[in-house]
Design an enzyme around this catalytic site. Structure first.
Site, mmCIF file in Angstrom:
data_model
loop_
_atom_site.group_PDB
_atom_site.id
_atom_site.type_symbol
_atom_site.label_atom_id
_atom_site.label_comp_id
_atom_site.label_asym_id
_atom_site.label_seq_id
_atom_site.Cartn_x
_atom_site.Cartn_y
_atom_site.Cartn_z
ATOM 1 N N TYR A 143 0.832 -1.204 0.000
ATOM 2 C CA TYR A 143 0.000 0.000 0.000
ATOM 3 C C TYR A 143 0.871 1.260 0.000
ATOM 4 O O TYR A 143 0.734 2.118 -0.876
ATOM 5 C CB TYR A 143 -0.899 -0.022 1.229
ATOM 6 N N VAL A 185 -9.749 1.499 12.627
ATOM 7 C CA VAL A 185 -9.972 1.619 14.059
ATOM 8 C C VAL A 185 -11.337 2.219 14.422
ATOM 9 O O VAL A 185 -11.995 1.740 15.342
ATOM 10 C CB VAL A 185 -8.783 2.356 14.731
ATOM 11 N N PHE A 189 -14.041 0.062 16.607
ATOM 12 C CA PHE A 189 -14.424 0.415 17.981
ATOM 13 C C PHE A 189 -15.940 0.615 18.086
ATOM 14 O O PHE A 189 -16.578 0.148 19.027
ATOM 15 C CB PHE A 189 -13.696 1.694 18.430
ATOM 16 N N GLY A 203 -1.451 -2.942 20.682
ATOM 17 C CA GLY A 203 -0.315 -2.383 21.420
ATOM 18 C C GLY A 203 -0.817 -1.746 22.713
ATOM 19 O O GLY A 203 -1.833 -2.166 23.279
HETATM 20 P P1 NAD Z 1 -12.724 1.925 0.452
HETATM 21 O O1 NAD Z 1 -12.036 0.615 0.563
HETATM 22 O O2 NAD Z 1 -14.059 2.083 1.094
HETATM 23 O O3 NAD Z 1 -12.875 2.369 -1.066
HETATM 24 C C1 NAD Z 1 -12.052 1.919 -2.091
HETATM 25 C C2 NAD Z 1 -12.932 1.617 -3.293
HETATM 26 O O4 NAD Z 1 -12.111 1.223 -4.392
HETATM 27 C C3 NAD Z 1 -13.899 0.451 -3.045
HETATM 28 O O5 NAD Z 1 -15.167 0.793 -3.527
HETATM 29 C C4 NAD Z 1 -13.285 -0.698 -3.836
HETATM 30 O O6 NAD Z 1 -14.243 -1.650 -4.244
HETATM 31 C C5 NAD Z 1 -12.653 0.054 -4.990
HETATM 32 N N1 NAD Z 1 -11.553 -0.674 -5.632
HETATM 33 C C6 NAD Z 1 -10.505 -1.301 -5.025
HETATM 34 N N2 NAD Z 1 -9.702 -1.850 -5.949
HETATM 35 C C7 NAD Z 1 -10.224 -1.544 -7.177
HETATM 36 C C8 NAD Z 1 -9.855 -1.839 -8.508
HETATM 37 N N3 NAD Z 1 -8.760 -2.553 -8.779
HETATM 38 N N4 NAD Z 1 -10.646 -1.382 -9.515
HETATM 39 C C9 NAD Z 1 -11.770 -0.673 -9.244
HETATM 40 N N5 NAD Z 1 -12.179 -0.373 -7.993
HETATM 41 C C10 NAD Z 1 -11.408 -0.802 -6.969
HETATM 42 O O7 NAD Z 1 -11.689 2.997 1.035
HETATM 43 P P2 NAD Z 1 -11.838 4.574 1.270
HETATM 44 O O8 NAD Z 1 -11.530 4.829 2.689
HETATM 45 O O9 NAD Z 1 -13.080 5.091 0.675
HETATM 46 O O10 NAD Z 1 -10.581 5.094 0.432
HETATM 47 C C11 NAD Z 1 -10.700 5.684 -0.852
HETATM 48 C C12 NAD Z 1 -9.337 6.136 -1.327
HETATM 49 O O11 NAD Z 1 -8.784 7.083 -0.432
HETATM 50 C C13 NAD Z 1 -8.316 4.992 -1.428
HETATM 51 O O12 NAD Z 1 -7.515 5.191 -2.575
HETATM 52 C C14 NAD Z 1 -7.480 5.159 -0.184
HETATM 53 O O13 NAD Z 1 -6.178 4.669 -0.367
HETATM 54 C C15 NAD Z 1 -7.508 6.670 0.000
HETATM 55 N N6 NAD Z 1 -7.283 7.024 1.405
HETATM 56 C C16 NAD Z 1 -8.238 6.813 2.356
HETATM 57 C C17 NAD Z 1 -7.979 7.133 3.671
HETATM 58 C C18 NAD Z 1 -9.007 6.944 4.750
HETATM 59 O O14 NAD Z 1 -8.686 7.160 5.914
HETATM 60 N N7 NAD Z 1 -10.234 6.590 4.478
HETATM 61 C C19 NAD Z 1 -6.736 7.658 4.032
HETATM 62 C C20 NAD Z 1 -5.775 7.825 3.042
HETATM 63 C C21 NAD Z 1 -6.058 7.526 1.729
HETATM 64 N N1 UDP Z 2 -6.086 -0.151 15.795
HETATM 65 C C1 UDP Z 2 -6.486 -0.641 17.034
HETATM 66 N N2 UDP Z 2 -7.560 -1.476 17.076
HETATM 67 C C2 UDP Z 2 -8.265 -1.841 15.980
HETATM 68 C C3 UDP Z 2 -7.856 -1.342 14.717
HETATM 69 C C4 UDP Z 2 -6.748 -0.504 14.669
HETATM 70 O O1 UDP Z 2 -5.883 -0.327 18.065
HETATM 71 O O2 UDP Z 2 -9.228 -2.602 16.118
HETATM 72 C C5 UDP Z 2 -4.949 0.778 15.752
HETATM 73 C C6 UDP Z 2 -3.870 0.442 14.716
HETATM 74 O O3 UDP Z 2 -2.900 -0.426 15.267
HETATM 75 C C7 UDP Z 2 -3.304 1.815 14.409
HETATM 76 C C8 UDP Z 2 -4.501 2.758 14.578
HETATM 77 O O4 UDP Z 2 -5.448 2.045 15.361
HETATM 78 O O5 UDP Z 2 -2.326 2.165 15.359
HETATM 79 C C9 UDP Z 2 -5.151 3.152 13.254
HETATM 80 O O6 UDP Z 2 -5.383 1.975 12.511
HETATM 81 P P1 UDP Z 2 -6.171 1.970 11.136
HETATM 82 O O7 UDP Z 2 -6.095 0.582 10.607
HETATM 83 O O8 UDP Z 2 -7.493 2.585 11.328
HETATM 84 O O9 UDP Z 2 -5.367 2.994 10.214
HETATM 85 P P2 UDP Z 2 -3.815 3.178 9.862
HETATM 86 O O10 UDP Z 2 -2.964 2.304 10.747
HETATM 87 O O11 UDP Z 2 -3.700 2.806 8.447
HETATM 88 O O12 UDP Z 2 -3.573 4.609 10.153
#
Ligand code: NAD
Ligand code: UDP
Length: 310
Positions: A143, A185, A189, A203
């Site tokens: 990722y 997370v 939760f 952790g």
């Molecule tokens: P999500 O998993 O709900 O959405 C991702 C979507 O992409 C899903 O609908 C999935 O079916 C689709 N998808 C995955 N692989 C695909 C493929 N090969 N072809 C077509 N569709 C595909 O996640 P989200 O939280 O809505 O995230 C959306 C975007 O934002 C992602 O690119 C993610 O990396 C980025 N992002 C999200 C967060 C967050 O905290 N939510 C943080 C940083 C970046």
């Molecule tokens: N985390 C946790 N319990 C859970 C899921 C996640 O303590 O059930 C922690 C995880 O280890 C991380 C933080 O929450 O430190 C955020 O995790 P998340 O998967 O939401 O996002 P990311 O690590 O990609 O920021």
């Protein structure tokens, strides 16, 4: 405008499609339904300006569009680690396909990048100028490195082919339409507390994250897309930083849960702290998040109450 949203049936994508339709645009929502679901956009299907296409971004596609929001990629560690090779392909081939499309039809393209490009950061809060501390061979690398090469591709297509690019580095975002089994997370939760189960803190829970409500994030994405000439990355997130234990306590208070916290092992390469420096977004986009954690959590809880069986 006619606007393509890849990953549009996912959590953030579905909110974005909704906002774009509200603004009067035509929206093509493209998704392979890996972590997205039809249900997230079913209320939009009657709108004649909305089109839902099942497609995988690792395969090329030709569409006449003015703008592309490239969100396709599973975002939760549980889902992106399920098939890591596919995650790399989605980030790399998907990005190449979307940039090829943007080049061909002269569309502007915005990439949903991530705070994960900073890895386990040595600079705090994280500014866009920081190059990051990322393990290239760990279980999060598919990722993190996938998103980093996607940024490289964006910058190279811009410099080499003059593609009109935007890079949003999104920090942890939460809200309605996250999957109950998403694994991130906030949804974990809330779902655990609603089911009367103890929350799983990984952790010691001293690691920090900064949580942005989805409506604020979508506003930031649209402002970035529609601001001229911003090709360098822009952080989008809420700078209010919390430890994971504080988040657990806040959710417990909101739901009235009395269950003991279950401490579980910390996953490999889990970043210790994360907080966006959003000076650039403030200056260039006049954007700042408006929804505090407590308020956003209430909306998320309301959504999950309707879905979770106790
Ligand atoms: P999500 O998993 O709900 O959405 C991702 C979507 O992409 C899903 O609908 C999935 O079916 C689709 N998808 C995955 N692989 C695909 C493929 N090969 N072809 C077509 N569709 C595909 O996640 P989200 O939280 O809505 O995230 C959306 C975007 O934002 C992602 O690119 C993610 O990396 C980025 N992002 C999200 C967060 C967050 O905290 N939510 C943080 C940083 C970046
Ligand atoms: N985390 C946790 N319990 C859970 C899921 C996640 O303590 O059930 C922690 C995880 O280890 C991380 C933080 O929450 O430190 C955020 O995790 P998340 O998967 O939401 O996002 P990311 O690590 O990609 O920021």
């Amino acid at each position: 405008m006619r606007i393509l949203v890849t990953g549009g049936a996912g959590f953030i994508g579905s909110h974005l499609c909704e906002r774009l339709l509200d603004e009067g645009h035509e929206v093509i929502c493209l998704d392979n339904f890996f972590t997205g679901r039809r249900e997230n956009v079913s209320h939009l299907l009657d709108n004649h300006r909305f089109e839902l296409v099942r497609h995988d971004v690792t395969e090329p596609i030709l569409l006449e569009v003015d703008q592309i929001y490239n969100l396709a990629c599973p975002a939760s560690p549980v889902h992106y680690q399920y098939n890591p090779v596919k995650t790399v392909k989605t980030n790399v081939l998907g990005m190449i396909n979307m940039l090829g499309l943007a080049k061909r039809v002269r569309a502007r393209v915005l990439q949903a990048s991530t705070s994960e490009v900073y890895g386990d950061p040595h600079v705090h809060p994280q500014t866009e100028g920081y190059w990051g501390n990322v393990n290239p061979i760990g279980i999060r690398s598919c990722y993190d490195e996938g998103k980093r090469i996607a940024e490289t591709l964006m910058m190279d297509y811009h410099r080499q082919n003059n593609v009109d690019t935007r890079i949003a580095r999104i920090f942890n975002t939460y809200g309605p339409r996250m999957l109950e089994n998403d694994g991130r997370v906030v949804s974990n939760f809330i779902v655990q507390a609603l089911r009367g189960e103890g929350m799983t803190v990984y952790g010691t829970g001293e690691q920090t994250r900064s949580f942005c409500y989805v409506d604020d994030l979508v506003e930031g994405l649209m402002r970035l897309m529609n601001t001229e000439g911003v090709h360098d990355p822009v952080n989008l997130g809420n700078p209010s930083e919390f430890t994971i234990r504080e988040l657990a306590e806040e959710v417990m208070r909101l739901i009235g849960s009395k269950e003991e916290i279950k401490f579980c092992p910390l996953p490999q390469d889990d970043p210790r702290q994360r907080q966006p420096d959003i000076t650039r977004a403030k200056e260039l986009l006049n954007w700042t998040p408006t929804i505090p954690l407590k308020e956003g959590l209430k909306k998320a809880v309301q959504y999950f109450e309707g879905r979770v069986k106790k």
